[in-house]
Scaffold this active site. Structure first.
Site, PDB file in Angstrom:
ATOM      1  CG  HIS A 144      92.597  67.141  23.805  1.00 20.97           C
ATOM      2  ND1 HIS A 144      91.857  66.313  23.002  1.00 20.97           N
ATOM      3  CD2 HIS A 144      93.815  66.557  23.946  1.00 20.97           C
ATOM      4  CE1 HIS A 144      92.598  65.281  22.657  1.00 20.97           C
ATOM      5  NE2 HIS A 144      93.791  65.398  23.211  1.00 20.97           N
ATOM      6  CD  GLN A 163      91.893  57.847  22.799  1.00 17.68           C
ATOM      7  OE1 GLN A 163      91.714  58.784  22.038  1.00 17.68           O
ATOM      8  NE2 GLN A 163      93.017  57.660  23.439  1.00 17.68           N
ATOM      9  CE  LYS A 173     103.021  58.739  31.391  1.00 17.38           C
ATOM     10  NZ  LYS A 173     102.617  57.670  30.503  1.00 17.38           N
ATOM     11  CG  HIS A 216      96.985  65.146  25.726  1.00 17.34           C
ATOM     12  ND1 HIS A 216      96.687  65.196  24.391  1.00 17.34           N
ATOM     13  CD2 HIS A 216      98.112  65.889  25.890  1.00 17.34           C
ATOM     14  CE1 HIS A 216      97.601  65.930  23.761  1.00 17.34           C
ATOM     15  NE2 HIS A 216      98.473  66.361  24.645  1.00 17.34           N
ATOM     16  CG  ASP A 269      90.809  62.009  23.722  1.00 20.91           C
ATOM     17  OD1 ASP A 269      91.486  62.265  24.730  1.00 20.91           O
ATOM     18  OD2 ASP A 269      91.251  62.070  22.561  1.00 20.91           O
ATOM     19  CB  CYS A 293      95.650  65.556  20.356  1.00 14.10           C
ATOM     20  SG  CYS A 293      96.016  63.967  21.075  1.00 14.10           S
ATOM     21  NE  ARG A 317      95.368  55.031  19.408  1.00  9.84           N
ATOM     22  CZ  ARG A 317      95.494  55.529  20.613  1.00  9.84           C
ATOM     23  NH1 ARG A 317      95.844  54.755  21.609  1.00  9.84           N
ATOM     24  NH2 ARG A 317      95.271  56.807  20.835  1.00  9.84           N
TER      25      ARG A 317
HETATM   26 ZN   LIG Z   1      95.314  64.056  23.253  1.00  7.62          ZN
END
Ligand SMILES: [Zn+2]
Ligand SMILES: [Zn+2]
Length: 613
Positions: free
Chosen positions: A358, A354, A442, A488, A356, A307, A336
């Site tokens: 945004h 991920q 979410k 996200h 991912d 992010c 992680r």
């Molecule tokens: Zn994010």
């Protein structure tokens, strides 16, 4: 801040140490009767008492520690002293449990003082510690006795153990540190399960067997997809050529689908200054970051999230409303910390990729953008043959509106937009009342695989606070500054975990479009090798992932091997095929499609790949 976004199904702030990395829920069991989770927990936990009693009878020196209900069953920890037990002892323990059970008519309870508890359990250091802890927490101490077995615990129990605990099964034995702490003594943990009916127990055991056969770690090894090398470290999977190809095929397809919908792709490095995560709040709130390292006197960390990196790109220059919505996407590897005991093949790793995104969105467009992402999400699931899924929409606790960040009217609209988006897809959904994070509502989507196991894959998290933290803005039509909202978005969640799920979902028999090797050519004898090479060339020219298996091994063996590797097509070429410029095609599952010209075969496979069937 984003404890609940972009994770592979885990909620970081409430990590449950005893849970494995599966996130699997056998929904089927709950559908068979009206028992709720609490009743299942009571059943499972009560059975753990029965297990404790049986082990104590068989090995009187054993001390039982805790025996909680867990997903699908229960466990009971024991300090066995010098005794070593193994899976071979499970039938004996089960037998003892059956022997004891008829005498367990009813749990009787008695409230006791701490002194009394310490006296009653003085032989058992674990119960002593628990009694002291419960008291310190202000809980009342209560002993229970279902029949000549005094115990101390804090969970619920069944009313008629002799009738309700009949359908149990012990599953495995493992080592587990007392309280999950490596500094404590290693105890012996026995796992088991129990169901209200024989049918449910059998269904569950059958599913377990099926799952074992499909275990992605086993198939991953057999098909040479990935490995975990002790020299690299557990939790850091290495993809072998076929696995990397599988991963790339999946990722490339999804990238193309996203690009069709206006996502743009960026790339960000794996390391950043700690400062960045202090600004985003991860530093303070996120507990799975690796230890920082020093570079030129400054502190850096491996990135746990993308992010704040993407926010830098958004903020790289002034933005205009004409650019909104702006989708910045990346298939990015993040790092992680997961406990060693929780690592599991590709399902739970320490380096995960991920998918991912945004999305920087005007508040007025939140609804339409969510709709777009949800459309893509279900398109993805359908492509992989996941047809059973449901969504959870997490919204505010209406009695506690003060704790939420952002404009209440925007929240109202956003929550409605989220619900509308799932409604429009005609999918099953439920509302997670009060489950929204303080920074935005979410949607999570749970998907059921062929074994009926449920996985939480997609998260679409709306965020009103990071735009504040990073002072994001754009200029609107009137020349005024406006603040965007951030979405996200992780559709697969962790690509690695998704691959693990896919391997098990397809039992290694990937659809042709995904299969790392789509066809193998098998010349009957060396005489046809030249022709086989020519066929291979044509297949490759046609974009088909193929290999020529011309080893000096019997044809039957090579065919068997290809079938074992679940290759979609086997093309046998002998004298006749070479003369007629054809191939004899066998589809996976031993379906003989007969001889066909190579161009025809290429055409067929291309169509199949195009349709993703
Ligand atoms: Zn994010
Ligand atoms: Zn109990």
């Amino acid at each position: 801040m984003n404890q609940v976004t972009h994770q592979d199904g885990t909620v970081r702030t409430t990590r449950a140490p005893e849970r494995g990395g599966f996130f699997v829920i056998w929904r089927s069991m709950a559908q068979h009767n009206d028992m709720d989770k609490q009743q299942y927990d009571n059943l499972r936990h009560s059975c753990a008492h029965l297990l404790a009693k049986a082990v104590r009878e068989l090995w009187p020196g054993a001390h039982n520690a805790i025996g909680p209900a867990i997903e699908h069953g229960f466990y009971q920890d024991f300090d066995m002293g010098d005794v070593k037990i193994s899976d071979d002892d499970l039938p004996k323990i089960e037998h003892k449990m059956q022997e004891i059970l008829p005498s367990w008519k009813k749990f009787t309870f008695q409230e006791v003082s701490l002194e009394e508890a310490l006296r009653l359990f003085k032989h058992n250091p674990y119960k002593v510690e628990l009694a002291q802890e419960f008291t310190a927490e202000g809980k009342k101490l209560q002993t229970n006795d279902p029949g000549n077995f005094l115990d101390l615990c804090k969970m619920g129990h069944v009313d008629h153990p002799d009738k309700e605990l009949v359908h149990f099964k012990l599953l495995s034995i493992a080592g587990a540190y007392w309280r999950g702490n490596e500094k404590n003594k290693m105890l012996t943990r026995i796992y088991g399960t129990v169901f209200p009916t024989k049918e449910e127990l059998e269904t569950y055991l059958h599913q377990l067997e099926e799952a074992k056969k499909r275990d992605h770690r086993k198939l991953g090894k057999e098909q040479e997809l990935f490995l975990i090398s002790p020299s690299v470290g557990s939790g850091f999977p290495l993809y072998m050529p076929k696995g990397a190809l599988l991963k790339r095929t999946l990722e490339n397809w999804l990238i193309a689908e996203k690009e069709k919908r206006g996502f743009t792709f960026v790339w960000t490095p794996h390391v950043a200054k700690s400062e960045l995560y202090k600004q985003s709040g991860h530093w303070q709130k996120y507990d799975a970051m690796f230890q920082p390292m020093k570079i030129d006197e400054e502190e850096y960390v491996l990135k746990p999230m993308n992010c704040p990196h993407h926010f830098q790109i958004y903020n790289a220059r002034p933005r205009s409303y004409r650019e909104m919505p702006l989708y910045l996407a990346e298939n990015a590897t993040v790092y992680r910390y997961e406990k060693a005991g929780e690592l599991n093949g590709l399902l739970r790793v320490r380096a995960l990729t991920q998918d991912d995104t945004h999305a920087f969105v005007r508040h007025q467009d939140i609804g339409i953008e969510i709709q777009k992402v949800i459309d893509l999400t279900f398109h993805v699931y359908k492509t992989f043959g996941f047809n059973d899924y449901k969504a959870r929409v997490s919204i505010r606790d209406k009695k506690n509106l003060d704790k939420y960040m952002g404009n209440p009217a925007t929240w109202d609209k956003a929550e409605t937009a989220l619900v509308d988006a799932v409604k429009k897809q005609h999918v099953e959904y439920f509302i997670g009342d009060g489950e929204a994070a303080f920074y935005g509502p979410k949607i999570d989507v749970m998907v059921k695989d062929t074994l009926g196991r449920e996985w939480q894959l997609t998260t679409i998290q709306l965020d009103f606070i990071q735009p504040e933290n990073f002072d994001m803005k754009f200029t609107n039509e009137k020349g005024e500054e406006e603040r965007p909202a951030v979405l996200h978005i992780a559709i697969l969640g962790s690509v690695d975990r998704f691959l693990g799920i896919l391997i098990e979902h397809f039992a290694g028999a990937f659809p042709t479009w995904l299969a790392p090797v789509q066809a193998v050519v098998i010349p009957i004898s060396q005489d046809q090798n030249e022709y086989a090479e020519k066929v291979l060339g044509e297949l490759k020219a046609g974009g088909i992932r193929a290999e020529n298996w011309n080893e000096a091994e019997s044809m039957q063996n090579r065919i068997r091997k290809a079938a074992g590797e679940k290759v979609p097509y086997i093309l046998v070429v002998g004298k006749r095929e070479a003369e007629g410029e054809t191939v004899a095609v066998r589809k996976r599952g031993n379906v003989d499609l007969g001889a066909m010209r190579v161009e025809k075969f290429v055409q067929n496979v291309k169509e199949e790949v195009e349709k993703k069937v």
